[in-house]
Design an enzyme around this catalytic site. Structure first.
Site, PDB file in Angstrom:
ATOM      1  N   ASP A   1     -16.211   6.176  20.334  1.00  0.00           N
ATOM      2  CA  ASP A   1     -14.887   6.055  20.955  1.00  0.00           C
ATOM      3  C   ASP A   1     -14.794   4.867  21.898  1.00  0.00           C
ATOM      4  O   ASP A   1     -13.700   4.342  22.153  1.00  0.00           O
ATOM      5  CB  ASP A   1     -14.534   7.340  21.708  1.00  0.00           C
TER       6      ASP A   1
ATOM      7  N   SER B   1     -23.506  19.392  18.298  1.00  0.00           N
ATOM      8  CA  SER B   1     -23.493  19.664  19.733  1.00  0.00           C
ATOM      9  C   SER B   1     -23.796  18.427  20.570  1.00  0.00           C
ATOM     10  O   SER B   1     -23.035  17.463  20.562  1.00  0.00           O
ATOM     11  CB  SER B   1     -24.474  20.797  20.033  1.00  0.00           C
TER      12      SER B   1
ATOM     13  N   LYS C   1     -19.614  21.100  16.525  1.00  0.00           N
ATOM     14  CA  LYS C   1     -19.804  22.125  17.569  1.00  0.00           C
ATOM     15  C   LYS C   1     -19.281  21.553  18.876  1.00  0.00           C
ATOM     16  O   LYS C   1     -19.909  20.702  19.498  1.00  0.00           O
ATOM     17  CB  LYS C   1     -21.272  22.517  17.705  1.00  0.00           C
TER      18      LYS C   1
END
Length: 460
Positions: free
Chosen positions: A305, A294, A319
């Site tokens: 990224d 999460s 999640k």
């Protein structure tokens, strides 16, 4: 005059008829609506239960059951009514966990209980308790490594009460009496390993971003050759806290995450307001495992990224949804309101984040706890014997011998373990031996952490 009065009567009667007809039409419309509305069916069944069930049922019970039923029908494990331990955990995340204590962290080192951290502005700090003090007693009771699992309960207590610690410092025994106070339990802990700093974040609560910022400002961290952020077993928490933490590392203007609700789509970018005007140029190595989930995945994906971090460990949990927590008529609940995507637009739900450098799961990391406190003896068999054998194998005392039977090989291994840990050599596993096994496993994992070793070896 009489004519006017009769006209008024007529108008009054017409008015009454109008109101009556209006009520009938409104009632008819409501009846038709209730018959067509799904809530009408619920109300009809509710009335039927109230009238004909064999005993009285409270409105609260029926309403609570209806809410449970609606949430369960979603087949969404993250949409549920909150109660018991789950409610306590959620409230702890939203408000920050606290307890009555003195403000120290401890670990076992060479079979000794050692103070490894003293929090600033706490009773322990004010009482001049020092890092590396050895703890040998609490309130006159001798303690050692076998008591490690019980120490928190012994030292914590009601705010305003006293606790006396017996410490060894510079080969001298001293007693320090401390008054317990309200201690905010930080989700951020910092330790040094050689020339590297390891910051572990256990979850993202209301204080995490603030605590992480303070840790990143520390001189030792700033001058470390390597920063490792350990997110293993971090179940997530508050999304905004994870985004703020990410904004400390991600350049302003770069995407942190994408948010997709039913009627709302947002692209959240790093900016001064989100980061509270704090930035660091440090590029961490993030450790993740199968229980990293999460909000901790939001943080990880944002840095990876944007090429601000690499990851080490195992696939994360996966999640990719966001929940709203609320209260309605004293019923607390949470349900899914959106999904989130990584800066590159990937939905990691049920897929997780693949680590840049994968490491195997440690045998010790997944060791289960004993199921009972029964004395384990020669010739016994069962689940706890199998768990005992798992510990002995992980600690190097037993070769591959997972039989569930307390045989000669297991007996000899237990005796060897007892001897090495200065315990009475009986071959019988009692409560103290169980705790000693827990501590030994913790120490071995802590000192021989394959994933941390891998992280230390990476140049990034």
């Amino acid at each position: 005059m009489k004519k006017k009065l009769s006209e008024y009567k007529y108008l009054f009667i017409v008015g009454l008829i109008g109101i009556f007809l209006g009520c009938i039409s409104t009632y008819s419309a409501m009846t038709i609506y209730q018959q067509k509305s799904p809530l009408g069916k619920i109300n009809n069944f509710y009335q039927k239960l109230k009238k004909t069930y064999y005993c009285d049922i409270s409105d609260k019970r029926l309403i609570s059951g209806a809410i449970d039923g609606m949430l369960n029908s979603l087949s969404d494990p993250y949409s549920q009514k909150l109660e018991g331990n789950h409610l306590k955990q959620i409230n702890g995340v939203l408000t920050g966990n606290s307890f009555g204590g003195i403000g120290v962290e401890m670990q076992v080192f060479h079979n000794k209980i050692v103070i490894c951290s003293v929090l600033r502005d706490t009773p322990a700090f004010k009482a001049h308790i020092k890092v590396n003090d050895e703890l040998i007693g609490v309130n006159g009771k001798n303690v050692d490594a076998r008591n490690f699992m019980e120490l928190s309960k012994m030292i914590r207590g009601k705010i305003g009460t006293k606790v006396t610690l017996t410490l060894i410092r510079n080969n001298k025994k001293i007693d320090v009496t401390v008054v317990r106070a309200n201690i905010k339990q930080s989700t951020v802990s910092v330790r040094q390993k050689g020339s590297a700093t390891i910051i572990a974040i256990s979850q993202f609560d209301v204080n995490t971003a603030k605590d992480l910022r303070e840790a990143l400002k520390n001189a030792k961290v700033l001058h470390s050759k390597k920063l490792i952020i350990d997110l293993r077993n971090n179940p997530g928490g508050i999304m905004e806290q994870a985004m703020t933490c990410a904004a400390y590392f991600v350049p302003y203007g770069k995407i942190i995450m994408k948010y997709e609700g039913r009627n709302e789509h947002q692209i959240i970018r790093s900016n001064k307001k989100l980061s509270n005007n704090f930035r660091t140029k440090l590029k961490p190595i993030i450790i993740i495992n199968q229980h990293t989930a999460s909000a901790s995945e939001i943080f990880t994906a944002a840095l990876v990224d944007n090429q601000c971090a690499v990851t080490v460990g195992q696939h994360s949990f996966g999640k990719g949804t966001v929940q709203q927590v609320g209260v309605d008529d004293n019923v607390e609940y949470k349900f899914t309101i959106a999904k989130w995507l990584t800066p590159r637009g990937k939905w990691i739900n049920k897929r997780g984040i693949k680590p840049t450098y994968e490491t195997p799961v440690s045998d010790i990391e997944n060791l289960p706890k004993f199921q009972t406190n029964t004395l384990l003896k020669y010739n016994m068999m069962g689940l706890d014997i199998a768990i005992l054998q798992k510990y002995l194998m992980a600690l190097g005392y037993l070769s591959n011998n997972l039989t569930g039977v307390y045989d000669n090989a297991t007996l000899n291994s237990v005796k060897m373990f007892q001897k090495d840990n200065n315990l009475k050599v009986t071959g019988i596993v009692n409560k103290d031996i169980r705790y000693a096994l827990y501590v030994a496993a913790y120490n071995k994992f802590y000192n021989d952490d394959v994933t941390v070793s891998k992280a230390l070896s990476i140049d990034f």
